[in-house]
Design an enzyme around this catalytic site. Structure first.
Site, PDB file in Angstrom:
ATOM      1  N   HIS A 287       0.875  -1.173   0.000  1.00 40.10           N
ATOM      2  CA  HIS A 287       0.000   0.000   0.000  1.00 40.10           C
ATOM      3  C   HIS A 287       0.920   1.232   0.000  1.00 40.10           C
ATOM      4  CE1 HIS A 287      -2.811   2.916   1.819  1.00 40.10           C
ATOM      5  NE2 HIS A 287      -3.791   2.081   1.545  1.00 40.10           N
TER       6      HIS A 287
ATOM      7  N   ASP B 128       2.929  -4.704   8.180  1.00 41.43           N
ATOM      8  CA  ASP B 128       1.732  -3.893   7.988  1.00 41.43           C
ATOM      9  C   ASP B 128       0.554  -4.859   8.112  1.00 41.43           C
ATOM     10  OD1 ASP B 128      -0.492  -2.678   6.986  1.00 41.43           O
ATOM     11  OD2 ASP B 128       0.470  -1.835   5.210  1.00 41.43           O
TER      12      ASP B 128
ATOM     13  N   GLN C 103      -4.727  -5.190   7.035  1.00 42.86           N
ATOM     14  CA  GLN C 103      -5.783  -6.092   6.555  1.00 42.86           C
ATOM     15  C   GLN C 103      -5.775  -7.428   7.298  1.00 42.86           C
ATOM     16  OE1 GLN C 103      -8.118  -5.130   4.619  1.00 42.86           O
ATOM     17  NE2 GLN C 103      -7.224  -3.233   3.859  1.00 42.86           N
TER      18      GLN C 103
ATOM     19  N   LYS D 280     -10.293  -0.804  10.810  1.00 43.26           N
ATOM     20  CA  LYS D 280     -10.480  -2.000   9.970  1.00 43.26           C
ATOM     21  C   LYS D 280     -10.802  -3.210  10.847  1.00 43.26           C
ATOM     22  CE  LYS D 280      -7.347  -0.196   6.457  1.00 43.26           C
ATOM     23  NZ  LYS D 280      -8.143   0.216   5.311  1.00 43.26           N
TER      24      LYS D 280
ATOM     25  N   CYS E  17      -4.737   2.290  -3.726  1.00 45.33           N
ATOM     26  CA  CYS E  17      -3.492   2.826  -3.133  1.00 45.33           C
ATOM     27  C   CYS E  17      -2.331   1.848  -3.316  1.00 45.33           C
ATOM     28  CB  CYS E  17      -3.646   3.158  -1.650  1.00 45.33           C
ATOM     29  SG  CYS E  17      -4.855   4.423  -1.337  1.00 45.33           S
TER      30      CYS E  17
END
Ligand SMILES: Cc1ncc(COP(=O)(O)O)c(C=O)c1O
Length: 400
Positions: free
Chosen positions: A117, A194, A197, A220, A357
């Protein structure tokens, strides 16, 4: 309506309107506990934390610190101090790109992947520019999986940090952290995950994973926007300099300098997102009570949606990794993704279209208009898939 769905008022609202929400990778809907705690915060309990000498500030500070230990348990961190509140994943990565500045020397290298991203590219590009570092990228293949066999080509003795996404927000691919982290460890390369998600995809255990840093956004994971988490191994605290300075992070200040407080306080300058943190705590309580990872069925929904989409001629699924979770990306041959996205949305299904993104990834996969992305959460069900399929079919009739 399932028990889990009943906790999400927006699901009930959407059902009445014959609409569907499949943009969970962008942000998730909020359960009642979030609405209630925010309502209570604004109606009865507004105060700052770590500052007041009054009953309300004390009570909120306790709740705020309690969320820190809930997160510690949720991700199995060793110590509560290892949990630092931020605004978001983006802020967590920016934090690291500034806080680790002194750790790097000219010509050092940072490894990223081609599926990141923008939030996990731009801060490192800026750091590379400031400190004269080089960025390397682990490639992605046409299925949307990392080409780990290229590892030795993209690292060398100067590689100091490897930052990568656990789950691709554009394709849903799960990257094999159990393979990647040991590779990095063997070369003494720091690892940043990261997990934006990943939080609804699986239960993360940072000790087992053995990553050095991990970042995620509360929104999220059913919490409000404006709150995020940075996990840092305690052993790395001395490498981190506070990236923001101000109130709440000092033990003494004179006109010529300051003494910083101990972590995590020294990394949380200024008023934190108090109500967001409290709401995140309420979400973790809620998910624990729901036995969240036991009951989630988005994997089956994803397969169902994929099978149905594959029956539509001209439709191509982008990202075919068998490890994929929650996210389904597709294109309709010879039509622009924005047109397809708009028609699906007009049919009452919230999805996202475009580059997500992830422009470098889209360029690598030759997807000039990006993809259409449907992303699932635990409150979605077969009806959402039916809405999606019917919307895609209608759109196809218009476009082709
Ligand atoms: C993989 C990934 N990384 C980073 C981000 C940025 O998250 P935020 O906008 O919450 O900071 C996102 C958001 O979609 C994401 O999916």
């Amino acid at each position: 309506m399932s028990e889990f769905q009943k906790y999400f008022p927006q699901i009930q609202y959407l059902r009445k309107k014959n609409r569907s929400y499949l943009d969970n990778a962008a942000t998730t809907l909020k359960p009642l506990c979030v609405i209630e705690i925010l309502n209570q915060f604004y109606r009865e309990k507004t105060a700052n934390v770590h500052r007041g000498d009054h009953y309300l500030s004390d009570e909120l500070t306790l709740m705020y610190e309690n969320t820190r230990s809930q997160i510690q348990h949720w991700i199995q961190a060793k110590n509560t101090e290892e949990i630092i509140f931020t605004k978001s994943t983006t802020e967590g990565i920016n934090f690291l790109s500034f806080a680790l500045e002194d750790f790097f020397q000219e010509n050092d290298e940072i490894l990223l992947t081609e599926m990141e991203h923008h939030s996990n590219i731009l801060p490192w590009q800026a750091l590379a520019k400031r400190k004269k570092l080089k960025l390397q990228f682990l490639p992605v293949d046409k299925n949307g999986e990392l080409v780990i066999s290229e590892w030795n080509k993209v690292i060398n003795k100067k590689t100091k940090l490897f930052a990568f996404t656990y789950y691709s927000n554009a394709l849903g691919t799960r990257n094999p952290i159990e393979e990647l982290i040991p590779l990095a460890k063997a070369e003494n390369i720091l690892t940043v995950i990261d997990a934006a998600q990943a939080m609804t995809a699986e239960q993360i255990n940072v000790q087992k994973t053995d990553c050095d840093f991990l970042v995620f956004s509360g929104h999220k994971l059913f919490a409000p926007t404006g709150v995020g988490v940075l996990y840092s191994k305690k052993t790395h605290f001395e490498k981190l300099k506070p990236w923001q300075l101000g109130g709440g992070m000092v033990t003494d200040v004179s006109l010529s300098g300051y003494e910083r407080a101990e972590p995590p306080q020294c990394f949380e300058a200024g008023t934190p997102p108090v109500e967001g943190v409290l709401a995140l705590g309420s979400v973790l309580d809620f998910l624990n009570k729901q036995n969240f990872f036991e009951t989630t069925k988005s994997k089956t929904l994803l397969s169902y949606a994929e099978e149905e989409l594959k029956k539509i001629s001209g439709l191509e699924i982008i990202g075919t990794s068998p490890t994929k979770k929650n996210i389904l990306s597709f294109i309709l041959k010879s039509s622009h993704c924005r047109d397809l996205g708009q028609l699906i949305s007009q049919a009452g299904v919230a999805i996202r279209s475009g580059h997500h993104c992830c422009l470098p990834l889209m360029k690598k996969l030759n997807l000039s208009s990006g993809t259409v992305r449907a992303s699932f959460a635990a409150y979605n069900d077969e009806k959402d898939v039916e809405f999606l399929i019917s919307a895609v079919k209608k759109a196809k009739e218009i476009l082709l």
